[in-house]
Design a protein around this motif. Structure first.
Motif, PDB file in Angstrom:
ATOM      1  N   HIS A 223       1.396  -0.829  -0.114  1.00 29.62           N
ATOM      2  CA  HIS A 223       1.826  -1.177  -1.589  1.00 29.62           C
ATOM      3  C   HIS A 223       1.936   0.030  -2.656  1.00 29.62           C
ATOM      4  CE1 HIS A 223       2.525  -5.377  -0.669  1.00 29.62           C
ATOM      5  NE2 HIS A 223       1.506  -5.202   0.298  1.00 29.62           N
ATOM      6  N   PHE A 224       1.214   1.085  -2.409  1.00 31.61           N
ATOM      7  CA  PHE A 224       1.125   2.099  -3.425  1.00 31.61           C
ATOM      8  C   PHE A 224       2.237   3.164  -3.192  1.00 31.61           C
ATOM      9  CE2 PHE A 224      -0.460   5.571  -5.379  1.00 31.61           C
ATOM     10  CZ  PHE A 224      -0.391   5.480  -6.707  1.00 31.61           C
ATOM     11  N   CYS A 225       2.300   3.644  -1.871  1.00 33.03           N
ATOM     12  CA  CYS A 225       3.155   4.684  -1.500  1.00 33.03           C
ATOM     13  C   CYS A 225       4.353   4.498  -0.818  1.00 33.03           C
ATOM     14  CB  CYS A 225       2.350   6.055  -0.784  1.00 33.03           C
ATOM     15  SG  CYS A 225       1.845   5.887   0.827  1.00 33.03           S
ATOM     16  N   ASP A 226       4.417   3.485  -0.095  1.00 38.27           N
ATOM     17  CA  ASP A 226       5.540   2.720   0.609  1.00 38.27           C
ATOM     18  C   ASP A 226       5.712   3.248   1.800  1.00 38.27           C
ATOM     19  OD1 ASP A 226       7.519   0.743   0.502  1.00 38.27           O
ATOM     20  OD2 ASP A 226       8.979   2.349   0.220  1.00 38.27           O
ATOM     21  N   GLU A 227       4.533   3.928   2.577  1.00 35.44           N
ATOM     22  CA  GLU A 227       4.530   4.461   3.792  1.00 35.44           C
ATOM     23  C   GLU A 227       4.371   3.342   4.982  1.00 35.44           C
ATOM     24  OE1 GLU A 227       4.630   7.757   5.199  1.00 35.44           O
ATOM     25  OE2 GLU A 227       5.312   8.273   3.272  1.00 35.44           O
ATOM     26  N   LEU A 228       4.776   3.633   6.160  1.00 28.87           N
ATOM     27  CA  LEU A 228       4.744   2.595   7.148  1.00 28.87           C
ATOM     28  C   LEU A 228       3.291   2.383   7.353  1.00 28.87           C
ATOM     29  CD1 LEU A 228       7.451   3.278   9.357  1.00 28.87           C
ATOM     30  CD2 LEU A 228       7.502   1.119   8.009  1.00 28.87           C
TER      31      LEU A 228
ATOM     32  N   HIS B 203       0.455  -3.353  11.338  1.00 33.45           N
ATOM     33  CA  HIS B 203       0.531  -4.878  10.916  1.00 33.45           C
ATOM     34  C   HIS B 203      -0.656  -5.459  10.354  1.00 33.45           C
ATOM     35  CE1 HIS B 203       2.191  -8.942  11.181  1.00 33.45           C
ATOM     36  NE2 HIS B 203       0.960  -9.497  11.840  1.00 33.45           N
ATOM     37  N   GLY B 204      -0.478  -6.343   9.331  1.00 34.72           N
ATOM     38  CA  GLY B 204      -1.789  -6.851   8.660  1.00 34.72           C
ATOM     39  C   GLY B 204      -2.319  -5.937   7.556  1.00 34.72           C
ATOM     40  N   ARG B 205      -1.970  -4.722   7.409  1.00 37.48           N
ATOM     41  CA  ARG B 205      -2.673  -3.853   6.557  1.00 37.48           C
ATOM     42  C   ARG B 205      -1.785  -3.722   5.340  1.00 37.48           C
ATOM     43  NH1 ARG B 205      -5.379   1.362   8.439  1.00 37.48           N
ATOM     44  NH2 ARG B 205      -5.966   1.261   6.238  1.00 37.48           N
ATOM     45  N   LEU B 206      -2.483  -3.655   4.137  1.00 42.11           N
ATOM     46  CA  LEU B 206      -1.867  -3.461   2.760  1.00 42.11           C
ATOM     47  C   LEU B 206      -1.669  -2.018   2.340  1.00 42.11           C
ATOM     48  CD1 LEU B 206      -3.882  -6.435   1.162  1.00 42.11           C
ATOM     49  CD2 LEU B 206      -1.630  -6.520   2.106  1.00 42.11           C
ATOM     50  N   PHE B 207      -2.460  -1.227   2.605  1.00 44.12           N
ATOM     51  CA  PHE B 207      -2.548   0.138   2.041  1.00 44.12           C
ATOM     52  C   PHE B 207      -2.563   1.209   3.181  1.00 44.12           C
ATOM     53  CE2 PHE B 207      -4.227  -2.560  -1.211  1.00 44.12           C
ATOM     54  CZ  PHE B 207      -3.114  -2.034  -2.294  1.00 44.12           C
ATOM     55  N   CYS B 208      -2.010   2.563   3.116  1.00 44.71           N
ATOM     56  CA  CYS B 208      -2.267   3.271   4.289  1.00 44.71           C
ATOM     57  C   CYS B 208      -3.513   3.987   4.482  1.00 44.71           C
ATOM     58  CB  CYS B 208      -1.212   4.449   4.351  1.00 44.71           C
ATOM     59  SG  CYS B 208      -1.227   5.150   2.706  1.00 44.71           S
ATOM     60  N   ASP B 209      -4.222   3.871   3.157  1.00 42.08           N
ATOM     61  CA  ASP B 209      -5.670   4.753   3.380  1.00 42.08           C
ATOM     62  C   ASP B 209      -6.260   4.101   2.116  1.00 42.08           C
ATOM     63  OD1 ASP B 209      -4.792   6.243   1.382  1.00 42.08           O
ATOM     64  OD2 ASP B 209      -4.567   7.996   2.630  1.00 42.08           O
ATOM     65  N   VAL B 210      -7.641   4.589   1.927  1.00 41.10           N
ATOM     66  CA  VAL B 210      -8.667   4.065   1.009  1.00 41.10           C
ATOM     67  C   VAL B 210      -8.173   4.711  -0.339  1.00 41.10           C
ATOM     68  CG1 VAL B 210     -10.860   4.281   0.198  1.00 41.10           C
ATOM     69  CG2 VAL B 210     -10.519   3.799   2.459  1.00 41.10           C
ATOM     70  N   ASP B 211      -7.538   5.839  -0.382  1.00 42.83           N
ATOM     71  CA  ASP B 211      -7.066   6.566  -1.511  1.00 42.83           C
ATOM     72  C   ASP B 211      -5.912   5.715  -2.106  1.00 42.83           C
ATOM     73  OD1 ASP B 211      -8.828   8.322  -1.587  1.00 42.83           O
ATOM     74  OD2 ASP B 211      -7.689   9.750  -0.268  1.00 42.83           O
ATOM     75  N   CYS B 212      -4.918   5.456  -1.417  1.00 44.94           N
ATOM     76  CA  CYS B 212      -3.947   4.464  -1.878  1.00 44.94           C
ATOM     77  C   CYS B 212      -4.308   3.125  -2.266  1.00 44.94           C
ATOM     78  CB  CYS B 212      -2.753   4.262  -0.908  1.00 44.94           C
ATOM     79  SG  CYS B 212      -1.640   5.364  -0.598  1.00 44.94           S
ATOM     80  N   ARG B 213      -5.124   2.698  -1.728  1.00 44.43           N
ATOM     81  CA  ARG B 213      -5.688   1.319  -2.332  1.00 44.43           C
ATOM     82  C   ARG B 213      -6.534   1.536  -3.568  1.00 44.43           C
ATOM     83  NH1 ARG B 213     -11.064  -0.094   0.352  1.00 44.43           N
ATOM     84  NH2 ARG B 213     -11.551   1.295  -1.121  1.00 44.43           N
TER      85      ARG B 213
ATOM     86  N   ASP C  24      -5.478   0.018  -7.300  1.00 46.78           N
ATOM     87  CA  ASP C  24      -6.321  -0.866  -8.162  1.00 46.78           C
ATOM     88  C   ASP C  24      -6.427  -0.217  -9.471  1.00 46.78           C
ATOM     89  OD1 ASP C  24      -6.904  -2.579  -6.124  1.00 46.78           O
ATOM     90  OD2 ASP C  24      -8.734  -1.338  -5.360  1.00 46.78           O
ATOM     91  N   LYS C  25      -6.551   1.274  -9.604  1.00 42.82           N
ATOM     92  CA  LYS C  25      -6.500   1.626 -10.924  1.00 42.82           C
ATOM     93  C   LYS C  25      -5.121   1.647 -11.816  1.00 42.82           C
ATOM     94  CE  LYS C  25      -9.524   5.358  -9.214  1.00 42.82           C
ATOM     95  NZ  LYS C  25      -9.741   7.126  -9.026  1.00 42.82           N
ATOM     96  N   GLU C  26      -3.936   1.721 -11.133  1.00 44.59           N
ATOM     97  CA  GLU C  26      -2.944   1.405 -11.655  1.00 44.59           C
ATOM     98  C   GLU C  26      -2.833   0.100 -12.257  1.00 44.59           C
ATOM     99  OE1 GLU C  26       1.165   0.767  -9.243  1.00 44.59           O
ATOM    100  OE2 GLU C  26       1.530   2.714 -10.239  1.00 44.59           O
ATOM    101  N   GLN C  27      -3.114  -1.080 -11.433  1.00 49.11           N
ATOM    102  CA  GLN C  27      -3.179  -2.403 -11.854  1.00 49.11           C
ATOM    103  C   GLN C  27      -4.074  -2.416 -12.998  1.00 49.11           C
ATOM    104  OE1 GLN C  27      -0.944  -4.707 -10.744  1.00 49.11           O
ATOM    105  NE2 GLN C  27      -0.119  -2.609  -9.842  1.00 49.11           N
TER     106      GLN C  27
ATOM    107  N   ARG D 299      -4.753  -3.852 -18.873  1.00 46.65           N
ATOM    108  CA  ARG D 299      -5.153  -3.248 -20.101  1.00 46.65           C
ATOM    109  C   ARG D 299      -4.210  -3.017 -21.235  1.00 46.65           C
ATOM    110  NH1 ARG D 299      -8.445   0.339 -17.216  1.00 46.65           N
ATOM    111  NH2 ARG D 299      -6.791   2.136 -17.527  1.00 46.65           N
ATOM    112  N   VAL D 300      -3.162  -2.665 -20.931  1.00 52.44           N
ATOM    113  CA  VAL D 300      -1.863  -2.665 -21.845  1.00 52.44           C
ATOM    114  C   VAL D 300      -1.253  -3.864 -21.967  1.00 52.44           C
ATOM    115  CG1 VAL D 300      -1.913   0.107 -21.663  1.00 52.44           C
ATOM    116  CG2 VAL D 300      -0.300  -1.302 -20.270  1.00 52.44           C
ATOM    117  N   GLY D 301      -1.503  -4.861 -21.176  1.00 52.67           N
ATOM    118  CA  GLY D 301      -0.867  -6.138 -21.266  1.00 52.67           C
ATOM    119  C   GLY D 301       0.471  -6.170 -20.438  1.00 52.67           C
TER     120      GLY D 301
END
Length: 70
Positions: free
Chosen positions: A36-41, A44-54, A58-61, A66-68
């Motif tokens: 969901h962050f970098c669009d890599e494959l 199945h069942g995973r949302l992110f490719c690694d902890v850094d993308c997760r 989270d930081k981006e969201q 914060r800015v609404g």
């Protein structure tokens, strides 16, 4: 007269109500085979490719909230 245990029970119940309300406001992500962050494959069942993308997602969201923007 209420005692410390009664006040603690009341506080715990209020905290749980607040947490449940907060969860209901968050959008749930669906696993679609891509990060969901970098669009890599991803597997199945995973949302992110690694902890850094997760963490970056989270930081981006959080910044968007914060800015609404969300």
């Amino acid at each position: 007269m209420s005692d410390i245990a009664d006040r603690a029970d009341w506080r715990i119940e209020k905290d749980l109500q607040n947490a449940r309300a907060h969860i209901g406001k968050q959008a749930m992500l669906d696993s679609d085979g891509r990060c969901h962050f970098c669009d890599e494959l991803v597997a199945h069942g995973r949302l992110f490719c690694d902890v850094d993308c997760r963490d970056d997602y989270d930081k981006e969201q959080a910044a968007l909230r914060r800015v609404g923007a969300r």
